[in-house]
Design a protein around this motif. Sequence first.
Motif, mmCIF file in Angstrom:
data_model
loop_
_atom_site.group_PDB
_atom_site.id
_atom_site.type_symbol
_atom_site.label_atom_id
_atom_site.label_comp_id
_atom_site.label_asym_id
_atom_site.label_seq_id
_atom_site.Cartn_x
_atom_site.Cartn_y
_atom_site.Cartn_z
ATOM 1 N N ASP A 182 35.046 12.469 -60.602
ATOM 2 C CA ASP A 182 34.037 11.602 -60.165
ATOM 3 C C ASP A 182 34.131 10.295 -59.141
ATOM 4 O O ASP A 182 33.069 10.000 -58.270
ATOM 5 C CB ASP A 182 32.822 10.803 -61.250
ATOM 6 C CG ASP A 182 33.578 10.809 -62.667
ATOM 7 O OD1 ASP A 182 34.738 10.344 -62.658
ATOM 8 O OD2 ASP A 182 32.629 10.040 -63.297
ATOM 9 N N ARG A 186 29.082 18.902 -70.506
ATOM 10 C CA ARG A 186 30.533 18.919 -71.377
ATOM 11 C C ARG A 186 30.218 20.193 -71.713
ATOM 12 O O ARG A 186 31.682 21.288 -72.230
ATOM 13 C CB ARG A 186 30.549 17.767 -72.632
ATOM 14 C CG ARG A 186 30.240 16.478 -72.812
ATOM 15 C CD ARG A 186 30.666 16.005 -74.171
ATOM 16 N NE ARG A 186 29.782 14.304 -73.290
ATOM 17 C CZ ARG A 186 31.141 13.579 -73.595
ATOM 18 N NH1 ARG A 186 32.019 13.849 -73.575
ATOM 19 N NH2 ARG A 186 30.305 12.382 -73.642
ATOM 20 N N HIS A 206 36.614 13.989 -69.759
ATOM 21 C CA HIS A 206 35.770 13.814 -70.740
ATOM 22 C C HIS A 206 34.854 12.446 -70.777
ATOM 23 O O HIS A 206 35.331 11.221 -70.851
ATOM 24 C CB HIS A 206 35.942 14.102 -72.273
ATOM 25 C CG HIS A 206 35.120 15.386 -72.673
ATOM 26 N ND1 HIS A 206 34.272 15.842 -73.195
ATOM 27 C CD2 HIS A 206 36.441 16.473 -73.145
ATOM 28 C CE1 HIS A 206 33.993 17.207 -73.378
ATOM 29 N NE2 HIS A 206 35.194 17.846 -73.701
ATOM 30 N N PRO A 207 33.257 12.255 -70.016
ATOM 31 C CA PRO A 207 32.686 10.623 -70.417
ATOM 32 C C PRO A 207 32.993 10.571 -71.737
ATOM 33 O O PRO A 207 32.673 11.206 -72.287
ATOM 34 C CB PRO A 207 31.664 11.322 -69.174
ATOM 35 C CG PRO A 207 31.302 12.356 -69.234
ATOM 36 C CD PRO A 207 33.076 13.445 -69.485
ATOM 37 N N TYR A 251 24.689 12.506 -58.962
ATOM 38 C CA TYR A 251 26.342 13.456 -60.016
ATOM 39 C C TYR A 251 25.958 13.217 -61.006
ATOM 40 O O TYR A 251 25.137 12.186 -62.278
ATOM 41 C CB TYR A 251 27.137 12.816 -59.865
ATOM 42 C CG TYR A 251 27.251 11.548 -60.347
ATOM 43 C CD1 TYR A 251 28.334 11.659 -61.661
ATOM 44 C CD2 TYR A 251 27.546 10.390 -59.240
ATOM 45 C CE1 TYR A 251 28.792 9.967 -61.359
ATOM 46 C CE2 TYR A 251 27.873 9.632 -59.849
ATOM 47 C CZ TYR A 251 28.614 9.200 -61.324
ATOM 48 O OH TYR A 251 28.760 7.713 -61.426
ATOM 49 N N THR A 258 31.977 17.350 -63.391
ATOM 50 C CA THR A 258 30.588 16.250 -62.731
ATOM 51 C C THR A 258 30.516 17.316 -61.695
ATOM 52 O O THR A 258 31.033 18.198 -60.910
ATOM 53 C CB THR A 258 31.865 14.966 -62.304
ATOM 54 O OG1 THR A 258 30.689 14.603 -62.164
ATOM 55 C CG2 THR A 258 32.489 15.673 -61.805
ATOM 56 N N GLU A 309 39.597 11.378 -63.584
ATOM 57 C CA GLU A 309 38.581 10.765 -63.453
ATOM 58 C C GLU A 309 37.432 11.322 -61.968
ATOM 59 O O GLU A 309 37.885 10.341 -60.874
ATOM 60 C CB GLU A 309 38.707 9.569 -63.763
ATOM 61 C CG GLU A 309 38.958 9.167 -65.110
ATOM 62 C CD GLU A 309 38.777 7.814 -65.619
ATOM 63 O OE1 GLU A 309 37.802 7.787 -66.416
ATOM 64 O OE2 GLU A 309 39.931 7.387 -65.013
ATOM 65 N N VAL A 335 25.561 11.975 -68.617
ATOM 66 C CA VAL A 335 25.831 13.807 -69.551
ATOM 67 C C VAL A 335 24.382 14.672 -69.628
ATOM 68 O O VAL A 335 23.153 14.247 -70.291
ATOM 69 C CB VAL A 335 26.015 13.277 -70.783
ATOM 70 C CG1 VAL A 335 26.757 14.736 -71.304
ATOM 71 C CG2 VAL A 335 27.541 13.057 -70.582
ATOM 72 N N TYR A 392 26.944 14.874 -65.420
ATOM 73 C CA TYR A 392 28.444 15.745 -65.922
ATOM 74 C C TYR A 392 27.551 16.357 -67.149
ATOM 75 O O TYR A 392 26.969 16.618 -67.352
ATOM 76 C CB TYR A 392 28.467 14.503 -67.306
ATOM 77 C CG TYR A 392 29.153 13.596 -66.382
ATOM 78 C CD1 TYR A 392 30.963 13.121 -65.366
ATOM 79 C CD2 TYR A 392 29.064 11.879 -67.033
ATOM 80 C CE1 TYR A 392 30.462 12.116 -64.576
ATOM 81 C CE2 TYR A 392 29.430 10.797 -66.470
ATOM 82 C CZ TYR A 392 30.252 10.541 -65.031
ATOM 83 O OH TYR A 392 30.786 9.921 -64.597
#
Length: 272
Positions: free
Chosen positions: A233, A251, A189-190, A247, A264, A231, A197, A249
């Motif tokens: 990305d 969730r 999760h970012p 790119y 991603t 990660e 996002v 994101y």
Amino acid sequence: MKYGVETTLEFMFYVVWSVISSGQDARANKYRKNLWPDIYGKVIELGPGFGVSFDHLPHKTARNGQFVINSDVIKSYTAVEPNPFMFEKLQANAEGHGFCVNYDLKTCMDSNNQGTVNDNSDYVPFTISRGTFDDPESVPQAVWDNAPYDTVITSFSLCTARNPQESIKNIVKLLKPGGTYIFIEHILHPPPGDLLVVDGSHINGAFWGRMQKLVSPVWNFFGHGCYITRETDKLIISTPGWDSVEYKYARIGGDILSYFVPMTFGKAIKST
């Protein structure tokens, strides 16, 4: 096919993926609709699984009236799939979209599957090859022989790669200058508030990131090496050889499983 520990794990993942893939693909299709029309020319995909993403490739109506892959846009398609239990459904989906399937005999010698029997000049050639991109030696020789490619695709493939950084380096090597890499991948999760996002920004990324790390060992076992805390990305961005990387994101909340597998998605253009 020879049976052993690795084969048993491959079969276990085939069973697991048969159960959960429909939900994964349903969530990813929203983004594939925008990315997949950019796929063109000589195409190679790492880890296509059952090939359900073929729905979003450019199509046309053939002379026999079948709605098939557009051979004016896609000239050839190579599917590098490490799990032989995926082959049967992968071939069926490919043929359902008008591909003419054949197998790389050097890597699929143990497979009982046969290629497409009835050929058609409207059909795009499609090769199934067993392998990975983890290192240059694990990339099938036929893949190197047919390089470079116009488009490389990965969908939920780098999370199971044993060496994701090397896999991305090999993607760069396989692409022609100016070629396109299109990806949808699981990630950690970012952080909360990340402006990239685009879906699920209300979801608490810090909390669910901790949950990902908590369940990761169990997930990794049943997912045949799938790391949901990578990660990816950052790995893509940091790999030399790109002219640009775009790119976002997602969730994506909904069923409980979706909270553990944010994505991603985007594309990278190789330097000319």
